[in-house]
Design a protein around this motif. Sequence first.
Motif, PDB file in Angstrom:
ATOM      1  N   LYS A  12       1.042  -0.582  -0.112  1.00 41.37           N
ATOM      2  CA  LYS A  12       2.423  -0.586  -0.659  1.00 41.37           C
ATOM      3  C   LYS A  12       2.556   0.395  -2.044  1.00 41.37           C
ATOM      4  CE  LYS A  12       6.408  -3.619  -2.348  1.00 41.37           C
ATOM      5  NZ  LYS A  12       6.719  -5.047  -2.473  1.00 41.37           N
ATOM      6  N   ASP A  13       3.723   1.090  -2.051  1.00 43.44           N
ATOM      7  CA  ASP A  13       3.887   1.852  -3.413  1.00 43.44           C
ATOM      8  C   ASP A  13       4.412   0.641  -4.228  1.00 43.44           C
ATOM      9  OD1 ASP A  13       4.617   3.474  -5.530  1.00 43.44           O
ATOM     10  OD2 ASP A  13       6.309   4.272  -4.509  1.00 43.44           O
ATOM     11  N   PHE A  14       3.774   0.096  -5.307  1.00 44.75           N
ATOM     12  CA  PHE A  14       4.122  -0.893  -6.223  1.00 44.75           C
ATOM     13  C   PHE A  14       4.931  -0.456  -7.308  1.00 44.75           C
ATOM     14  CE2 PHE A  14       0.708  -2.799  -3.990  1.00 44.75           C
ATOM     15  CZ  PHE A  14       1.022  -4.052  -3.728  1.00 44.75           C
ATOM     16  N   LEU A  15       4.782   1.070  -7.503  1.00 43.62           N
ATOM     17  CA  LEU A  15       5.251   1.338  -8.863  1.00 43.62           C
ATOM     18  C   LEU A  15       6.886   2.014  -8.675  1.00 43.62           C
ATOM     19  CD1 LEU A  15       4.590   2.295 -11.617  1.00 43.62           C
ATOM     20  CD2 LEU A  15       3.994   4.566 -10.986  1.00 43.62           C
ATOM     21  N   GLU A  19       7.710   1.387  -0.517  1.00 48.99           N
ATOM     22  CA  GLU A  19       7.657   1.905   0.780  1.00 48.99           C
ATOM     23  C   GLU A  19       6.088   1.381   1.030  1.00 48.99           C
ATOM     24  OE1 GLU A  19       8.476   6.010   0.985  1.00 48.99           O
ATOM     25  OE2 GLU A  19      10.420   5.760   0.270  1.00 48.99           O
ATOM     26  N   THR A  20       5.576   1.490   2.293  1.00 51.28           N
ATOM     27  CA  THR A  20       4.362   1.223   2.885  1.00 51.28           C
ATOM     28  C   THR A  20       3.656   2.565   3.481  1.00 51.28           C
ATOM     29  OG1 THR A  20       4.712  -1.031   3.197  1.00 51.28           O
ATOM     30  CG2 THR A  20       2.834  -0.264   4.269  1.00 51.28           C
ATOM     31  N   TYR A 199      -5.176   2.880  -5.705  1.00 54.28           N
ATOM     32  CA  TYR A 199      -4.758   3.590  -4.255  1.00 54.28           C
ATOM     33  C   TYR A 199      -3.252   4.388  -4.590  1.00 54.28           C
ATOM     34  CZ  TYR A 199      -8.045   1.360  -1.296  1.00 54.28           C
ATOM     35  OH  TYR A 199      -9.196   1.048  -0.591  1.00 54.28           O
ATOM     36  N   ASP A 200      -2.515   3.910  -5.439  1.00 53.23           N
ATOM     37  CA  ASP A 200      -1.288   4.313  -5.973  1.00 53.23           C
ATOM     38  C   ASP A 200      -0.618   5.406  -4.916  1.00 53.23           C
ATOM     39  OD1 ASP A 200       0.366   4.709  -8.157  1.00 53.23           O
ATOM     40  OD2 ASP A 200      -0.723   6.396  -9.013  1.00 53.23           O
ATOM     41  N   VAL A 201      -0.622   5.033  -3.743  1.00 53.62           N
ATOM     42  CA  VAL A 201       0.462   5.895  -2.517  1.00 53.62           C
ATOM     43  C   VAL A 201       1.595   5.862  -3.066  1.00 53.62           C
ATOM     44  CG1 VAL A 201      -1.286   5.275  -1.016  1.00 53.62           C
ATOM     45  CG2 VAL A 201       0.759   3.736  -1.433  1.00 53.62           C
TER      46      VAL A 201
END
Length: 280
Positions: A12-15, A19-20, A199-201
Motif C-alpha cells: 500500500k501507498d501509506f504516504l 492505493e495498492t 518500498y514506498d510505492v
Amino acid sequence: MKKSEHIYLSVKDFLVSGETFDLIYSKDLDLLKTFPVPNIEELPKYYESQDYISHTDEKRGFLSRLYQLVKKWSLQKKTKLIYNQNNGIGSLLDVGAGTGDFLKVAKKKGWEVYGTEPNPNASKLASEKGIKLGTSLKDFAGKQFDVITLWHVLEHIPNLEKTISELSSLVKPKGVLIIAVPNFKSFDAKYYGKYWAAYDVPRHLWHFSKEAMENLFAKNFKLKKIEPMIFDSFYVSLLSEKYKTGNKISLKAFYIGLKSNLKAKQSKEYSSHIYCFKKV
C-alpha cells in the motif's frame, strides 16, 4: 508478466494515495518492479505530501528532526567518500539533488558542483542556498564529470535502461558513479513485509538487490566497493512501525533497526547500500 516473473508482494501507498501496488519479482534481474506504474504525468501527485522529507528542510515532528540530524552527519560522510573514490576533488553531478544540501557542502570543500532536481519546490530551496539545479540529465548532454552521485534516486526513475545509458555517457573515463538504494533483501525488509517503508510505492518504481545493481551496470562500470548505510535501518523501521501500528515513536523499531544491522554483519544485507562504481 514473463515466465521468469511473479508477484512477490502487494504493498500500500501509506504516504499519499492509499492505493495498492504489486511488486513483481524478476528472476532474470533479481529485482522487484512496482506495478502498475503510474503515467509520467501522474507521478508528481504521489510526491505531494508535507511528510515527503527529501523535498523539504522541515524539522516538524520527531521523524523529520531525526532525519535532519542524521543528514548532517551523512553529508560529511558522503563528501569524504566521493573524495576518496575520486582520489581528490573534481567535478560533481548530483542527480536528484533535492534541496541542495549535499552540493552545498561539496562546494564548500572545493568541488565544482552541478545537479538535477525535477521537483520545483525542492529546487527553489536549493537555489536559495546558492545551488542552481537543472531539471534532468538532458541539461548536461555532452558534458562529463569526475563523479556522479544518486542518493536514493535510482529507485524513482521510470526509464531505468535509458538512464543507465545516459549516466554512462556523463561519467568521464575512469570516473566514479556512486549510487545509494534500499535493499529488499535486508532483515528489516523481510520483517516488516508489506509495511516496509522503503518500498514506498509508487514513488519507488524499482527495488534492488546487490546482484541486480552489479549486473545492471556491468556493461560500462566495475563495482569497486559496497558501503552500508547503518542509520537507514533505524529510520525505515520507525516509519514501518508507524505504518504497521500507528505508533510514531517505537522502541521496537529501534530494536528491529539494530537487529537488522547486527544480522547484516554476517549476511552483508543492510537496509540500504552505497555502490561505488568505476567506469571502465
